[in-house]
Write an enzyme that holds these catalytic residues in place. Structure first.
Site, PDB file in Angstrom:
ATOM      1  N   ARG A 187      -9.129  -0.437   3.910  1.00 29.03           N
ATOM      2  CA  ARG A 187      -8.286   0.584   3.290  1.00 29.03           C
ATOM      3  C   ARG A 187      -6.921   0.021   2.920  1.00 29.03           C
ATOM      4  O   ARG A 187      -6.300   0.469   1.962  1.00 29.03           O
ATOM      5  CB  ARG A 187      -8.032   1.725   4.287  1.00 29.03           C
ATOM      6  CG  ARG A 187      -9.057   2.838   4.277  1.00 29.03           C
ATOM      7  CD  ARG A 187      -8.572   3.969   5.163  1.00 29.03           C
ATOM      8  NE  ARG A 187      -7.165   4.216   4.937  1.00 29.03           N
ATOM      9  CZ  ARG A 187      -6.248   4.418   5.874  1.00 29.03           C
ATOM     10  NH1 ARG A 187      -6.573   4.433   7.143  1.00 29.03           N
ATOM     11  NH2 ARG A 187      -4.983   4.628   5.573  1.00 29.03           N
TER      12      ARG A 187
ATOM     13  N   LYS B 194       0.837  -1.212   0.000  1.00 28.41           N
ATOM     14  CA  LYS B 194       0.000   0.000   0.000  1.00 28.41           C
ATOM     15  C   LYS B 194       0.869   1.258   0.000  1.00 28.41           C
ATOM     16  O   LYS B 194       0.641   2.180  -0.777  1.00 28.41           O
ATOM     17  CB  LYS B 194      -0.902  -0.026   1.249  1.00 28.41           C
ATOM     18  CG  LYS B 194      -1.546   1.307   1.585  1.00 28.41           C
ATOM     19  CD  LYS B 194      -2.425   1.202   2.794  1.00 28.41           C
ATOM     20  CE  LYS B 194      -1.952   1.908   4.027  1.00 28.41           C
ATOM     21  NZ  LYS B 194      -1.497   3.263   4.008  1.00 28.41           N
ATOM     22  N   ASN B 195       1.870   1.275   0.871  1.00 28.65           N
ATOM     23  CA  ASN B 195       2.648   2.507   1.026  1.00 28.65           C
ATOM     24  C   ASN B 195       3.615   2.751  -0.125  1.00 28.65           C
ATOM     25  O   ASN B 195       4.282   3.788  -0.169  1.00 28.65           O
ATOM     26  CB  ASN B 195       3.417   2.485   2.352  1.00 28.65           C
ATOM     27  CG  ASN B 195       2.476   2.659   3.531  1.00 28.65           C
ATOM     28  OD1 ASN B 195       1.289   2.910   3.347  1.00 28.65           O
ATOM     29  ND2 ASN B 195       3.004   2.512   4.738  1.00 28.65           N
TER      30      ASN B 195
ATOM     31  N   ASP C 207       3.818   0.921  11.890  1.00 31.59           N
ATOM     32  CA  ASP C 207       2.637   0.263  11.330  1.00 31.59           C
ATOM     33  C   ASP C 207       2.456  -1.167  11.849  1.00 31.59           C
ATOM     34  O   ASP C 207       1.392  -1.755  11.670  1.00 31.59           O
ATOM     35  CB  ASP C 207       2.706   0.244   9.798  1.00 31.59           C
ATOM     36  CG  ASP C 207       2.434   1.620   9.215  1.00 31.59           C
ATOM     37  OD1 ASP C 207       1.988   2.509   9.956  1.00 31.59           O
ATOM     38  OD2 ASP C 207       2.669   1.808   8.000  1.00 31.59           O
TER      39      ASP C 207
ATOM     40  N   ARG D 171      -0.594  14.707  12.456  1.00 30.21           N
ATOM     41  CA  ARG D 171      -0.004  14.548  11.129  1.00 30.21           C
ATOM     42  C   ARG D 171       0.110  15.865  10.354  1.00 30.21           C
ATOM     43  O   ARG D 171      -0.520  16.035   9.308  1.00 30.21           O
ATOM     44  CB  ARG D 171      -0.772  13.494  10.328  1.00 30.21           C
ATOM     45  CG  ARG D 171      -0.758  12.150  11.012  1.00 30.21           C
ATOM     46  CD  ARG D 171      -1.334  11.083  10.181  1.00 30.21           C
ATOM     47  NE  ARG D 171      -0.358  10.475   9.282  1.00 30.21           N
ATOM     48  CZ  ARG D 171      -0.566   9.328   8.648  1.00 30.21           C
ATOM     49  NH1 ARG D 171      -1.700   8.699   8.794  1.00 30.21           N
ATOM     50  NH2 ARG D 171       0.340   8.833   7.860  1.00 30.21           N
TER      51      ARG D 171
ATOM     52  N   CYS E  16      -5.577  12.825  11.741  1.00 28.48           N
ATOM     53  CA  CYS E  16      -6.310  11.577  11.518  1.00 28.48           C
ATOM     54  C   CYS E  16      -6.321  10.791  12.808  1.00 28.48           C
ATOM     55  O   CYS E  16      -5.904  11.285  13.849  1.00 28.48           O
ATOM     56  CB  CYS E  16      -5.722  10.794  10.360  1.00 28.48           C
ATOM     57  SG  CYS E  16      -4.181  10.027  10.783  1.00 28.48           S
TER      58      CYS E  16
HETATM   59  C1  UD1 Z   1       3.941   6.999   6.055  1.00 30.68           C
HETATM   60  C2  UD1 Z   1       3.078   5.770   5.862  1.00 30.68           C
HETATM   61  C3  UD1 Z   1       2.470   5.320   7.189  1.00 30.68           C
HETATM   62  C4  UD1 Z   1       3.570   5.120   8.223  1.00 30.68           C
HETATM   63  C5  UD1 Z   1       4.475   6.355   8.314  1.00 30.68           C
HETATM   64  C6  UD1 Z   1       5.686   6.147   9.209  1.00 30.68           C
HETATM   65  C7  UD1 Z   1       2.253   6.004   3.608  1.00 30.68           C
HETATM   66  C8  UD1 Z   1       1.076   6.164   2.718  1.00 30.68           C
HETATM   67  N1  UD1 Z   1       2.025   6.060   4.928  1.00 30.68           N
HETATM   68  O1  UD1 Z   1       3.084   8.038   6.532  1.00 30.68           O
HETATM   69  O2  UD1 Z   1       1.772   4.094   6.984  1.00 30.68           O
HETATM   70  O3  UD1 Z   1       2.985   4.884   9.486  1.00 30.68           O
HETATM   71  O4  UD1 Z   1       4.972   6.709   7.006  1.00 30.68           O
HETATM   72  O5  UD1 Z   1       6.419   5.061   8.786  1.00 30.68           O
HETATM   73  O6  UD1 Z   1       3.351   5.786   3.168  1.00 30.68           O
HETATM   74  N2  UD1 Z   1       5.417  14.829  10.448  1.00 30.68           N
HETATM   75  C9  UD1 Z   1       5.464  16.175  10.753  1.00 30.68           C
HETATM   76  N3  UD1 Z   1       5.459  17.060   9.710  1.00 30.68           N
HETATM   77  C10 UD1 Z   1       5.426  16.670   8.394  1.00 30.68           C
HETATM   78  C11 UD1 Z   1       5.367  15.284   8.111  1.00 30.68           C
HETATM   79  C12 UD1 Z   1       5.380  14.382   9.159  1.00 30.68           C
HETATM   80  O7  UD1 Z   1       5.514  16.566  11.900  1.00 30.68           O
HETATM   81  O8  UD1 Z   1       5.413  17.525   7.501  1.00 30.68           O
HETATM   82  C13 UD1 Z   1       5.407  13.845  11.562  1.00 30.68           C
HETATM   83  C14 UD1 Z   1       4.123  12.993  11.587  1.00 30.68           C
HETATM   84  O9  UD1 Z   1       3.067  13.654  12.249  1.00 30.68           O
HETATM   85  C15 UD1 Z   1       4.599  11.753  12.318  1.00 30.68           C
HETATM   86  C16 UD1 Z   1       6.058  11.614  11.846  1.00 30.68           C
HETATM   87  O10 UD1 Z   1       6.427  12.895  11.344  1.00 30.68           O
HETATM   88  O11 UD1 Z   1       4.572  11.958  13.699  1.00 30.68           O
HETATM   89  C17 UD1 Z   1       6.246  10.574  10.756  1.00 30.68           C
HETATM   90  O12 UD1 Z   1       5.398  10.856   9.675  1.00 30.68           O
HETATM   91  P1  UD1 Z   1       5.751  10.481   8.166  1.00 30.68           P
HETATM   92  O13 UD1 Z   1       7.015   9.713   8.107  1.00 30.68           O
HETATM   93  O14 UD1 Z   1       5.634  11.694   7.327  1.00 30.68           O
HETATM   94  O15 UD1 Z   1       4.536   9.506   7.820  1.00 30.68           O
HETATM   95  P2  UD1 Z   1       3.597   9.540   6.554  1.00 30.68           P
HETATM   96  O16 UD1 Z   1       4.401   9.798   5.332  1.00 30.68           O
HETATM   97  O17 UD1 Z   1       2.416  10.403   6.826  1.00 30.68           O
END
Ligand code: UD1
Length: 419
Positions: free
Chosen positions: A400, A22-23, A308, A121, A116
């Site tokens: 999902r 998925k990711n 995850d 996030r 979410c």
């Molecule tokens: C992706 C994965 C999700 C997984 C996560 C961490 C997909 C579709 N989803 O989510 O399944 O759990 O990586 O391995 O690939 N953050 C900020 N600011 C930002 C971006 C992130 O503060 O601009 C924080 C987030 O709130 C979170 C942490 O950084 O606490 C990690 O998030 P991130 O690595 O960005 O996860 P996703 O890409 O959203």
């Protein structure tokens, strides 16, 4: 809303083929927007998030076809740069469209995806990185308007190795003039898959899998047709392994990338499971007794233990001997499954980002509700190990991200059905 019903106690036995990740498929679908050639993606999982992402691509003028595990995309006639509010809110991953849409049209307009079930996030790192590539960003009543008079390569340093921010910046930077470097980039295997896909489309990206990714922008070797196979889903693989460990199972996973699942293999070996690597893509797990406790698990960016898989591992700890501790370092609100599991007789205490779980010999089936994707899977696993009937509602969360979850578990011998 559908429900899943389990009657626990059956031992899982047999083999299960793991589908595409998925990711990985979600950002790769977004990246299709960057090219005008015919793209065929193989090994795509049939999950609701993919259907939603295709709807977003369609709404922006792409041509998409989906049959079985194959998706065809042609973005030559795409003209849209504004994402409809309902679509971007339904799928958090719509945020991945930002980099590619900006790369293609020089502007993008979308609703802030918002928080979410698992945390706030924020997307500050996505936006800050894009600003460094010469994007101007304005936020008005929840809608984010982005504009550039030309993307320009830059040195981008991420405060934290965010998966989504790394991917968005990579996808915009391939269209920039000049070279970009992403420092402190996320090192998840899905980033490597995205790099391979971008390079298959003639872009020039290197370094994915390390903390420094280099992109040579603006130079594309035009390709007519691109065929690409999505990597196996390491999180689905880990979830089935936890299910086997919790049911005294003997399960062989086919189509896995062993190097991607080392963190979960290592944790499950701590519980006393016997895990053999049969081939590079085949792993067998045998659980001959009640799992031992796992003293400490801390989630962390790759190659650390994946957040995850925290919820499935949590479910396992609920029936392990002794006391296990889990620290959730990635998301601030990712223990919602704890309250549902306690309805089944699990015993845990949450203090901030730390969960202390005292294993009980038996869980008891009851009515529980999935509040997020991985937490929902954890409830199903608990249901497979519990005495009696468990009814899990909120199953659209599970759909999902898990392809054929109920069918696969039933095939392995679980007494499980949908209502
Ligand atoms: C992706 C994965 C999700 C997984 C996560 C961490 C997909 C579709 N989803 O989510 O399944 O759990 O990586 O391995 O690939 N953050 C900020 N600011 C930002 C971006 C992130 O503060 O601009 C924080 C987030 O709130 C979170 C942490 O950084 O606490 C990690 O998030 P991130 O690595 O960005 O996860 P996703 O890409 O959203």
């Amino acid at each position: 809303m559908g429900k899943i019903i389990t009657f626990g106690g059956n031992r899982l036995y047999g083999s299960v083929r793991i589908g595409g990740a998925k990711n990985s498929v979600l950002p790769i679908l977004a990246a299709c927007m960057l090219s005008e050639n015919d793209i065929t993606l193989k090994n795509c999982p049939n999950i609701a998030d993919v259907t939603n992402m295709l709807e977003i691509l369609d709404s922006l003028g792409c041509h998409t076809e989906h049959e079985g595990d194959t998706i065809k995309v042609n973005a030559a006639k795409a003209t849209g740069y504004a994402m409809q509010g309902n679509l971007s809110r339904r799928l958090r991953s719509s945020i991945f469209m930002l980099g590619p849409v900006l790369g293609r049209f020089g502007r993008a307009s979308f609703l802030h995806p918002g928080g979410c079930e698992i945390g706030l996030r924020p997307i500050d790192m996505h936006l800050k990185g894009l600003e460094q590539l010469n994007v101007k960003i304005k936020e008005q009543s929840g809608r984010i308007e982005c504009y550039t008079n030309g993307l320009i390569g830059a040195e981008v340093h991420l405060d934290y190795p965010s998966v989504g921010a790394t991917e968005n910046i990579m996808m915009a930077a391939v269209k920039a003039t000049g070279k970009s470097t992403i420092h402190n980039a996320a090192r998840e295997p899905e980033i490597e898959d995205l790099q391979n896909f971008l390079n298959a489309n003639g872009f020039r990206v290197e370094g994915a899998g390390s903390g420094v990714i280099k992109i040579e922008g603006g130079r594309v070797d035009k390709q007519d047709n691109v065929e690409f196979s999505i990597m196996p889903d390491r999180i689905a693989a880990g979830t089935y392994m936890c299910a086997a460990a919790m049911t005294g199972g003997d399960v062989t996973l086919l189509n896995v990338n062993v190097s991607h699942i080392i963190p979960i293999i290592s944790k499950l070996r701590e519980t006393g499971c016997e895990i053999s690597i049969i081939e590079n893509d085949t792993v067998r797990i045998i659980s001959a007794k009640r799992p031992d406790e796992i003293i400490l698990t801390e989630t962390a960016p790759h190659p650390g233990f994946p957040t995850d898989l925290q919820a499935p591992l949590f479910a396992l700890c609920c029936i392990a001997e002794g006391t296990s501790v889990i620290v959730e370092n990635v998301f601030e609100n990712r223990f919602k499954h704890a309250a549902e599991l306690s309805k089944m007789g699990a015993y845990s205490m949450i203090k901030g980002r730390t969960a202390i779980i005292r294993g009980v010999p038996t869980l008891f089936g009851t009515d529980v509700c999935a509040t997020d994707l991985r937490g929902g899977a954890a409830l199903v696993l608990a249901g497979l190990a519990a005495k009696g009937k468990t009814t899990i509602s909120g199953t659209d969360h599970i759909d999902r991200g898990y392809e054929l979850f109920v069918d696969n578990l039933r095939y392995l011998g679980a007494d499980i059905m949908r209502l």
